[in-house]
Design an enzyme around this catalytic site. Structure first.
Site, PDB file in Angstrom:
ATOM      1  N   SER A   1      98.337  23.122  27.463  1.00  0.00           N
ATOM      2  CA  SER A   1      99.792  23.221  27.250  1.00  0.00           C
ATOM      3  C   SER A   1     100.402  22.051  26.480  1.00  0.00           C
ATOM      4  O   SER A   1     101.597  22.089  26.177  1.00  0.00           O
ATOM      5  CB  SER A   1     100.504  23.362  28.597  1.00  0.00           C
TER       6      SER A   1
ATOM      7  N   LYS B   1     102.450  22.835  23.445  1.00  0.00           N
ATOM      8  CA  LYS B   1     103.879  23.172  23.442  1.00  0.00           C
ATOM      9  C   LYS B   1     104.749  22.082  22.815  1.00  0.00           C
ATOM     10  O   LYS B   1     105.931  22.317  22.534  1.00  0.00           O
ATOM     11  CB  LYS B   1     104.333  23.484  24.867  1.00  0.00           C
TER      12      LYS B   1
ATOM     13  N   SER C   1     106.610  24.401  31.741  1.00  0.00           N
ATOM     14  CA  SER C   1     105.420  24.744  30.939  1.00  0.00           C
ATOM     15  C   SER C   1     105.161  26.252  30.962  1.00  0.00           C
ATOM     16  O   SER C   1     104.021  26.708  31.095  1.00  0.00           O
ATOM     17  CB  SER C   1     104.181  23.995  31.429  1.00  0.00           C
TER      18      SER C   1
END
Length: 420
Positions: free
Chosen positions: A57, A60, A113
């Site tokens: 993640s 991102k 997230s």
């Protein structure tokens, strides 16, 4: 003629030199690691920093960059069925037809997230996941992340979705320059109000425990809370393939650092990050070595109305330097000793280079402190004509002469008449 002066100094402005050290020095679990100075991009510590890893993640960060640069936080995004179908892992349970502002989706992306928020943002920006991935890769190259390939906006496992610790540090360094991004990643809670599809408030909480957790970890044999004073972001990540990933921004007492840890395990990702930040704080400092307008030398001026001009440094000079290497930095001046007129104030006369172990780590210009005209041509007539006040004086003198001649002629006429 070139002039070289070697001086002992404590720092300079823009560094390209790397103070990286051997793997294992800090006893880190993470397989890919980097510690970078936020302002200069200088690498202070690295371990496999240019090797590719799965980013999970931390992907991102790039998704957020594109949303901030291409979107409007007040825009309302309508969730479609594809977003729901493609979602797995962390999410905020978005539903088809649900409407939510880009602001709320960004908070879900970076705080919670949420993988569904990432997909919704990608489709909002580009219309499709594929087109958004192309934008991600294009932007990565623009910010200096040259060994990265993204295929989705959320970091879910894909063998072609990889990046490096160095590239992630460059993306985070770029993102942290954006005020909105900083404000989101610096918080660890957020509330999304009811929507047209959800009657309950969504309460978000970040998994980045460096921001808030008093849970204890072991750091070099010492028990300490996970929370690290001065940390103001950025992003966690985890998948089975990627293991624990963490990108961290730190700012306190003159230190501005970016730390990246990839493929660590459990709480070791926090211990690794503590060790990196401790290392940067304890071993490096940012020191002002020189001031703008510092006198360098007098330079001869060829054919100038003034025979020399003072040269000074153009900018203040700073450097992130290892404390035990302060006295090893050298200064080198490079310039022509004689400069041809005319010269304008601020004109570049040469440069100052700063070196460490023989490598140029920064430079700044040497500039003129004043305007200096060229000596006028020896042609007197041209010289006189170039001066307006002399022309006026000549005109006045000529007029006076003409007036005197007229007066003399009148006097002669009177004298002639009298004699007759």
């Amino acid at each position: 003629m070139k002039k070289v002066l070697i001086l002992f100094i404590v720092g300079v402005l823009l560094s390209t030199y790397s103070f990286s050290y051997a793997d294992g020095d800090l006893d880190l679990v993470g397989e890919g690691v980097i510690l970078m100075d936020m302002d200069t991009g200088e690498v202070l510590y690295e371990k496999n920093s240019n090797s590719q890893f799965y980013p999970a993640s931390t992907t991102k960060i790039m998704t957020a960059i594109l949303a901030l640069e291409k979107g409007n936080m007040d825009d309302i995004v309508t969730i479609d069925q594809e977003v729901v179908n493609l979602t797995s892992g962390s999410h905020i349970a978005l539903e088809p037809g649900e409407q939510m502002s880009l602001e709320h989706l960004m908070q879900a992306l970076l705080v919670e997230s949420a993988n569904d928020a990432a997909l919704a943002i990608a489709k909002y920006v580009s219309g499709s996941i594929e087109e958004f991935s192309k934008l991600m890769n294009q932007k990565a190259k623009e910010v200096g992340a040259l060994n990265t390939n993204f295929v989705n906006p959320n970091g879910l496992p894909n063998e072609d979705h990889k990046t490096t610790p160095y590239d992630l540090a460059m993306m985070a360094r770029y993102a942290m320059k954006n005020e909105k991004f900083r404000s989101i990643v610096g918080n660890y809670t957020y509330t999304i109000p009811v929507t047209n599809k959800k009657s309950e408030t969504r309460y978000l909480k970040s998994s980045n425990r460096l921001l808030y957790s008093n849970e204890k970890i072991d750091v070099d044999g010492k028990t300490t809370p996970i929370k690290y004073d001065g940390v103001n972001g950025v992003k966690t990540g985890y998948t089975v393939a990627a293991q624990q990933c963490l990108v961290t921004s730190f700012e306190k007492d003159g230190h501005k650092l970016i730390a990246v840890v990839l493929k660590s395990t459990g709480k070791n990702v926090y211990s690794d990050t503590h060790k990196l930040l401790n290392y940067g704080i304890e071993n490096f400092e940012k020191v002002k070595i020189s001031f703008a307008n510092r006198f360098v030398d007098n330079f001869n001026v060829n054919k100038g109305v003034i025979p020399f001009v003072a040269g000074v440094t153009k900018t203040d000079s700073y450097f992130i330097v290892r404390k035990d290497q302060k006295s090893k930095v050298e200064e080198k001046f490079t310039a022509n000793k004689t400069i041809d007129a005319p010269i304008s104030k601020g004109q570049v006369l040469g440069k100052v280079e700063y070196l460490l172990d023989g490598k140029v780590i920064a430079e700044t210009d040497i500039v003129s402190t004043m305007d200096i005209e060229m000596i006028p041509s020896p042609n007197i007539f041209k010289s006189i004509l170039s001066k307006w006040y002399i022309l006026i004086l000549i005109a006045l003198v000529f007029g006076r002469i003409v007036a005197l001649n007229k007066r003399k002629r009148r006097q002669r006429r009177r004298t002639s008449l009298y004699r007759i």
